[in-house]
Structures are given as C-alpha cells and as structure tokens.
Design a protein around this motif. Structure first.
Motif, PDB file in Angstrom:
ATOM      1  N   GLN A  25       0.801  -1.220   0.000  1.00 58.82           N
ATOM      2  CA  GLN A  25       0.000   0.000   0.000  1.00 58.82           C
ATOM      3  C   GLN A  25       0.837   1.275   0.000  1.00 58.82           C
ATOM      4  OE1 GLN A  25      -3.603   0.439  -0.181  1.00 58.82           O
ATOM      5  NE2 GLN A  25      -3.067  -1.518  -1.123  1.00 58.82           N
ATOM      6  N   LEU A  26       2.137   1.167   0.314  1.00 62.05           N
ATOM      7  CA  LEU A  26       2.986   2.354   0.259  1.00 62.05           C
ATOM      8  C   LEU A  26       2.989   2.944  -1.149  1.00 62.05           C
ATOM      9  CD1 LEU A  26       5.007   4.217   1.749  1.00 62.05           C
ATOM     10  CD2 LEU A  26       6.831   2.671   0.982  1.00 62.05           C
ATOM     11  N   MET A  27       2.833   2.095  -2.155  1.00 63.12           N
ATOM     12  CA  MET A  27       2.830   2.567  -3.540  1.00 63.12           C
ATOM     13  C   MET A  27       1.631   3.457  -3.845  1.00 63.12           C
ATOM     14  SD  MET A  27       5.580   1.450  -5.085  1.00 63.12           S
ATOM     15  CE  MET A  27       6.379   1.835  -3.524  1.00 63.12           C
ATOM     16  N   MET A  28       0.560   3.322  -3.059  1.00 61.56           N
ATOM     17  CA  MET A  28      -0.627   4.141  -3.313  1.00 61.56           C
ATOM     18  C   MET A  28      -0.332   5.625  -3.137  1.00 61.56           C
ATOM     19  SD  MET A  28      -2.923   2.301  -4.469  1.00 61.56           S
ATOM     20  CE  MET A  28      -4.117   3.644  -4.502  1.00 61.56           C
ATOM     21  N   ARG A  29       0.693   5.947  -2.357  1.00 59.03           N
ATOM     22  CA  ARG A  29       1.056   7.343  -2.146  1.00 59.03           C
ATOM     23  C   ARG A  29       1.364   8.041  -3.467  1.00 59.03           C
ATOM     24  NH1 ARG A  29       5.680   7.949   2.111  1.00 59.03           N
ATOM     25  NH2 ARG A  29       3.979   7.192   3.408  1.00 59.03           N
ATOM     26  N   HIS A  30       1.928   7.288  -4.403  1.00 60.68           N
ATOM     27  CA  HIS A  30       2.232   7.884  -5.704  1.00 60.68           C
ATOM     28  C   HIS A  30       0.964   8.338  -6.413  1.00 60.68           C
ATOM     29  CE1 HIS A  30       6.497   6.992  -5.691  1.00 60.68           C
ATOM     30  NE2 HIS A  30       6.241   5.757  -5.325  1.00 60.68           N
ATOM     31  N   PHE A  31      -0.050   7.497  -6.382  1.00 58.80           N
ATOM     32  CA  PHE A  31      -1.269   7.803  -7.126  1.00 58.80           C
ATOM     33  C   PHE A  31      -2.120   8.835  -6.392  1.00 58.80           C
ATOM     34  CE2 PHE A  31       0.344   3.629  -8.196  1.00 58.80           C
ATOM     35  CZ  PHE A  31       0.581   3.837  -9.555  1.00 58.80           C
TER      36      PHE A  31
END
Length: 286
Positions: free
Chosen positions: A115-121
């Motif tokens: 879920q850390l990748m969601m920060r990009h979106f």
C-alpha cells in the motif's frame, strides 16, 4: 527556471546532469536539504536552494522565480503524502506553471498489496486537482535495485525470493533520469502521462540466467515461500513493518504489477534503453 527536488540523490543527479547539457546552469535550481552535499552542483553554476518537504516556509522561498518543478518522490516517511502536497502547494502559491512528478508504472494500483505505492497515485490526484499543468513520470523499478534483491553473495548462494515467475520491466535509473530531463526541456504545455519502462520484462529466472552467462558462475533462482523470507529478515533484525512491506512488494511482482512495458522511455531517450544483459555489468563486479 527548472527546480529539481531531491537534487543530490541518484535520480536527481541524473536529471540535472542531462539538463546541464541542454540549458545554461543558471536556469537550473537544485533544492537540497544539506548544502554541503551540493558543492559539485554549485561549482557547475547550478542555483542552490535549501529546504525540505516538511519546511513550508523554505519551500515558498525556493519556488521564487521558478517556471517548472520536478518533484522527485520522497522516501517512506509516515507523512510522505503531506510532504508531496507541501511541494505542490508551494509551487502553486508561487505561480509555477508546470509540475512534473516521479510516480510509478504499475499494472493496477487498485489491487496493490504494498500500500505504500498508493502514495504515488494519491500524489498524482493532488497534482491533477491543483490546476497546474503536469507531467506524471511513471518509472518502472530501477534495475539498479537488483543487487539489493539478490544480496551481496549472489554468486555463492543464488537468488531466493517469493516473487514466483513475476516479471519486471527493469530500467536503469540514469536512463530514466535522462528521459525525464528531456521531457522537462520539451514541455508543450499539455498534461501528459509517461511510462518509463524497459523494452522487455524479466523474471528472476532471467536475472539468474544473465548473471550466470556474464560471470561464468552458476546462479539459480529459487521461489521461496513468503514466510521463509519473513523469518530470514526477522533473524537479521529487520523491523516487522519493513518485512511486511517487502513481502508485499514481492507479492506485487508475483502478480504482474511490475510487468507492463511501454515504448515511452525509448522515445524520450532516442534509443533503446539498456537491456538486462547490458545493464547488469554496470551493477555487479563481473
């Protein structure tokens, strides 16, 4: 003037060195946290402005006179999204016309395990809502991270990861930085999204085969259970949060999140990006 955040990091350095071949140094602004680390940039004639993503006053000062901003994504700080928003807010407040952001090229953000990748979106959405003209630069996983994944003793122990036969469109960070700089110089005033990936996607079996061929030493890939990796990391004293994040990252690779391939990087480099076999000798002692 073009302001680059994270200017002394690996990606920021690549972007700036390419910019310096295309525009006068006094048109490039480097935002740095530690001015002493920017000595080389200063000697090259780059404008140095000190600040960080948490210091809104410093960000306001740094944006003065700037036409374009490249926001290089921060690390895994708990308030990372707020940090990104601070940069966007400062740019808008200063009348900056153009915001570029280094996001991630992934198959389906809605099904990510890490879920850390969601920060990009979430950052992408904030930039879109800001009214600034934008370029969303979605990078694939850096090929440069492979030595971290394979470990320092890869030629003795092989590769053991819970990534299944998931494939990754690895690209060299310096080539992504070069393409980003080219985009910044060629802005046409329209909102754009770019996917900067390698020309092919590779499994860790492919990585092992390439390392075997290049080194002359047999390297194998073993798809291990996530619990095995978690126990090994725990034995090395890795915090539980980092363990879960790493397992999530590997699970996303297994599920094909890192596999999509685009021609955007080739287009903006003006050449084919380095293949796995081309890139590995620059990352390992071979």
């Amino acid at each position: 003037m073009i302001l680059i955040t994270g200017a002394t990091g690996h990606l920021g350095t690549s972007v700036i060195q390419t910019l310096l071949t295309k525009t006068p140094a006094n048109e490039v602004v480097a935002l740095v946290r530690n001015e002493t680390k920017a000595d080389r940039l200063e000697q090259q004639g780059v404008n140095i402005r000190v600040g960080d993503y948490n210091n809104t006053e410093a960000l306001d000062r740094a944006m003065q006179g700037v036409d374009k901003v490249l926001l290089i994504a921060g690390g895994d700080a708990p308030n990372g999204l707020q940090q990104h928003q601070n940069v966007v807010d400062a740019a808008k407040k200063a009348g900056v016309g153009y915001m570029a952001y280094t996001s991630r090229s992934l198959k389906d953000p809605d099904t990510l395990v890490n879920q850390l990748m969601m920060r990009h979106f979430e950052t992408e959405d904030y930039i879109k809502a800001s009214g600034l003209t934008y370029a969303l630069l979605r990078n694939s996983l850096y090929m440069d991270t492979l030595p971290v994944f394979t470990g320092p003793a890869v030629f003795e122990t092989g590769i053991a990861l819970p990534a299944g036969q998931g494939r990754v469109a690895f690209a060299l960070r310096r080539e992504q930085g070069e393409a980003i700089a080219n985009v910044l110089m060629a802005d046409d005033g329209a909102n754009r999204i770019y996917n900067f990936t390698g020309s092919d996607a590779y499994s860790f079996d492919d990585v092992a085969a390439a390392l075997t061929e290049l080194s002359g030493k047999p390297v194998t890939y073993t798809n291990i259970d996530p619990t095995v990796m978690a126990e090994r990391m725990k034995g090395r004293g890795v915090p539980d949060t980092a363990i879960q994040r790493t397992i999530g990252f590997m699970t996303d690779i297994k599920h094909g999140q890192e596999a999509p391939v685009s021609t955007d990087l080739e287009t903006w480099l003006g050449r084919k990006p380095a293949s796995l076999r081309d890139g590995l000798p620059t990352l390992y002692t071979l």
